[in-house]
Design a protein around this motif. Structure first.
Motif, short mmCIF file in Angstrom:
data_model
loop_
_atom_site.label_atom_id
_atom_site.label_comp_id
_atom_site.label_asym_id
_atom_site.label_seq_id
_atom_site.Cartn_x
_atom_site.Cartn_y
_atom_site.Cartn_z
N GLU A 13 -15.95 -0.60 16.42
CA GLU A 13 -14.61 -0.87 16.98
C GLU A 13 -14.06 -2.19 16.47
OE1 GLU A 13 -15.01 -0.46 21.21
OE2 GLU A 13 -15.36 1.69 21.04
N ALA A 15 -14.75 -3.56 13.60
CA ALA A 15 -14.49 -3.52 12.15
C ALA A 15 -13.25 -2.70 11.79
CB ALA A 15 -15.71 -2.92 11.43
N VAL A 16 -12.93 -1.73 12.62
CA VAL A 16 -11.87 -0.78 12.25
C VAL A 16 -10.50 -1.27 12.72
CG1 VAL A 16 -10.98 1.54 12.79
CG2 VAL A 16 -13.38 1.24 12.12
N ARG A 17 -9.53 -1.27 11.78
CA ARG A 17 -8.18 -1.71 12.15
C ARG A 17 -7.31 -0.53 12.60
NH1 ARG A 17 -6.07 -5.66 7.79
NH2 ARG A 17 -6.63 -3.98 6.37
N GLY A 18 -7.76 0.67 12.29
CA GLY A 18 -7.05 1.86 12.78
C GLY A 18 -7.52 2.18 14.19
N GLU A 19 -7.84 3.46 14.45
CA GLU A 19 -8.24 3.86 15.82
C GLU A 19 -9.65 4.45 15.81
OE1 GLU A 19 -5.39 6.56 17.56
OE2 GLU A 19 -3.72 5.41 16.71
N ALA A 53 -7.09 2.94 8.84
CA ALA A 53 -5.83 2.30 8.45
C ALA A 53 -5.86 1.94 6.97
CB ALA A 53 -5.59 1.06 9.29
N ASP A 54 -7.05 1.79 6.40
CA ASP A 54 -7.15 1.38 5.00
C ASP A 54 -8.57 1.70 4.48
OD1 ASP A 54 -8.80 -0.55 6.12
OD2 ASP A 54 -7.26 -2.09 6.09
N ARG A 56 -10.97 -0.22 3.81
CA ARG A 56 -12.08 -0.95 4.46
C ARG A 56 -12.52 -0.24 5.73
NH1 ARG A 56 -10.40 -6.82 5.38
NH2 ARG A 56 -8.33 -5.90 5.32
N ASP A 57 -11.59 0.37 6.43
CA ASP A 57 -11.96 1.17 7.62
C ASP A 57 -12.86 2.33 7.20
OD1 ASP A 57 -10.43 -0.42 9.21
OD2 ASP A 57 -8.97 1.12 9.79
#
Ligand SMILES: Cc1cc2nc3c(=O)[nH]c(=O)nc-3n(C[C@H](O)[C@H](O)[C@H](O)COP(=O)(O)OP(=O)(O)OC[C@H]3O[C@@H](n4cnc5c(N)ncnc54)[C@H](O)[C@@H]3O)c2cc1C
Length: 458
Positions: A13, A15-19, A53-54, A56-57
């Protein structure tokens, strides 16, 4: 929940910029249902859904899955009919937000994120007077379309769209970022060109070769009664080989675009991607010369059209919100062998919304460095379509029965319209399938990616 598992969740959670949606948590069920375009949703529940989101996610999600013994399944546009990215033991990576498109008009290339759909590509390229053979359905995800071969507009001439992938950006099973073209990391490019649902990495971006747009898109359409399906498709098998490869030639049994018409009809259309209107008219001549004069329910000759109009027509034929099931074969069958079976499928359609496709895709091709390998000149597909769940069983039986009737004529299936978990019939030729398995063992030794559904040992 164990402390290790809890710590793993917190790390993901953070590390992730999305959901991130955990099974049973808020937002999970909506994310699961939204991930499948078909209104028939598999009753399968990933352990966690990551909406990236990208890039890296993507890497963070792959790392989490590898460290916690989860398979990684991938969803880009969500248009695969069977929603095979939904399964119980997995981390589902939803790439629908990777929507960047960068066009280099001088080099005639574009870098396209995996969440992009066909219409977005078409519109971005039109601004630069460029073209790519996107899928017929405007909202079909580009990623799954390309991986499945990519049978798009003007693919008869330009080749399956996967031939026009110059390079891919991937995240490997080890969570590394790689750029893969014909000189470096070549295995990943080979697999992306038509290797279908059995990828051994997550592709986050496709680098595409682009084309000059056609000067004129012109279409002729003829509509006949449904009971002429066998007769019309028989005639097509004579005409198809006479047409230039810029003419896309299909017959469908489906409701026709005739106001007030009830039921299905046999529609045959030829769409040409020509340099000029005059050239288009000349290229359509063999199609216009039919032996069925006077029996048409509708005839439209030499209609100038465009990508948006054609996309809207496909949306009319395959509306969102319906419950779909489908199956298909590539075939080299003769007219005598297959056209009575096409008529039989038309006669037994459980409801008029269902569809039959008979498509001329032309002569055999030589693939570039590509896993793609299963195409034959003719494509036959049947689609059970309806709004009412009570029709599902009849649709399932009709699709299974129609394909069983032609199974002896099959030269393989197309990934795009297949349920590989239900019937695995050579979406790649045997050497390419074996090579996919060999490369998966090399690049994903721990089996982070599940391989092809329905194949033991993959
Ligand atoms: C209305 C409609 C019209 C269609 N028209 C055409 C057409 O004209 N021509 C044609 O060829 N097909 C067509 N199709 C089929 C379509 O190409 C396939 O269903 C394709 O899989 C859709 O791509 P997607 O990204 O939306 O699929 P998804 O469902 O997101 O992906 C399908 C599978 O591909 C793999 N995958 C997807 N993205 C990635 C990734 N980035 N990295 C690694 N693996 C990945 C996964 O195994 C995934 O389960 C159509 C489908 C529909 C519903």
């Amino acid at each position: 929940m164990s402390e290790t598992l809890q710590a793993g969740r917190a790390t993901l959670e953070a590390a992730v910029r999305g959901e991130v949606h955990w099974h049973g948590g808020p937002g999970y069920e909506q994310a699961r249902l939204d991930s499948v375009w078909n209104a028939r949703k598999p009753a399968a529940y990933p352990a966690v859904i990551v909406i990236a989101a990208d890039d890296r996610d993507v890497a963070a999600a792959v790392d989490h899955a590898r460290e916690h013994g989860l398979k990684v399944t991938v969803r880009s546009g969500g248009h695969s009919w069977y929603g095979i990215h939904l399964r119980g033991d997995c981390l589902l990576l939803d790439l629908s937000r990777l929507r960047g498109i960068t066009v280099d008009p001088q080099a005639r290339t574009a870098a396209v994120g995996s969440g992009v759909v066909g219409l977005e590509v078409y519109e971005a390229l039109a601004e630069h007077d460029l073209f790519f053979p996107v899928g017929h359905g405007p909202d079909v995800g580009l990623a799954g379309f390309l991986l499945g071969g990519g049978y798009g507009w003007n693919s008869g001439h330009l080749g399956p769209a996967c031939f026009s992938i110059a390079a891919v950006d991937v995240v490997t099973a080890a969570g590394e970022f790689l750029y893969c073209d014909e000189t470096q990391n070549t295995d990943f490019l080979w697999a992306a060109r038509g290797g279908g649902h059995g990828q051994f990495a997550v592709i986050t971006r496709f680098h595409l070769r682009l084309y000059r747009p056609p000067g004129a898109i012109v279409r002729s359409v003829q509509v006949y009664p449904k009971d002429m399906a066998g007769e019309v498709t028989r005639w097509m098998t004579e005409v198809g080989p006479k047409l230039e490869d810029r003419v896309e030639f299909i017959a469908m049994v489906t409701p026709p675009p005739i106001p007030g018409f009830e039921g299905a009809a046999t529609i045959t259309s030829a769409t040409v991607f020509a340099d000029s209107f005059e050239e288009a008219v000349a290229l359509l001549a063999p199609f216009e010369d039919t032996p069925f004069a006077g029996r048409e329910l509708l005839r439209v000759s030499y209609d100038r059209t465009d990508m948006h109009s054609m996309g809207r027509e496909v949306e009319r034929e395959t509306p969102k919100g319906r419950r779909y099931i489908c199956d298909n074969i590539w075939t080299r069958a003769s007219a005598e062998e297959i056209t009575p079976l096409i008529q039989q499928a038309a006669d037994t359609m459980p409801n008029p919304e269902c569809q039959i496709f008979w498509y001329w895709w032309g002569a055999d091709r030589t693939a570039p460095h590509a896993a793609w390998s299963a195409q034959a000149p003719w494509y036959y597909a049947v689609y059970g379509i309806g709004a009412d769940p009570a029709l599902d069983a009849a649709h399932d039986a009709w699709v299974a029965g129609s394909i069983a009737a032609v199974a002896h004529l099959s030269a393989g299936t197309q990934f795009a319209d297949s349920n590989l978990a239900g019937r695995f019939d050579g979406p790649l030729r045997a050497p390419q399938l074996a090579e996919m398995d060999r490369l998966r063992a090399r690049h994903d030794p721990a089996g982070v990616f599940p391989g092809y559904p329905g194949v033991s040992g993959s």
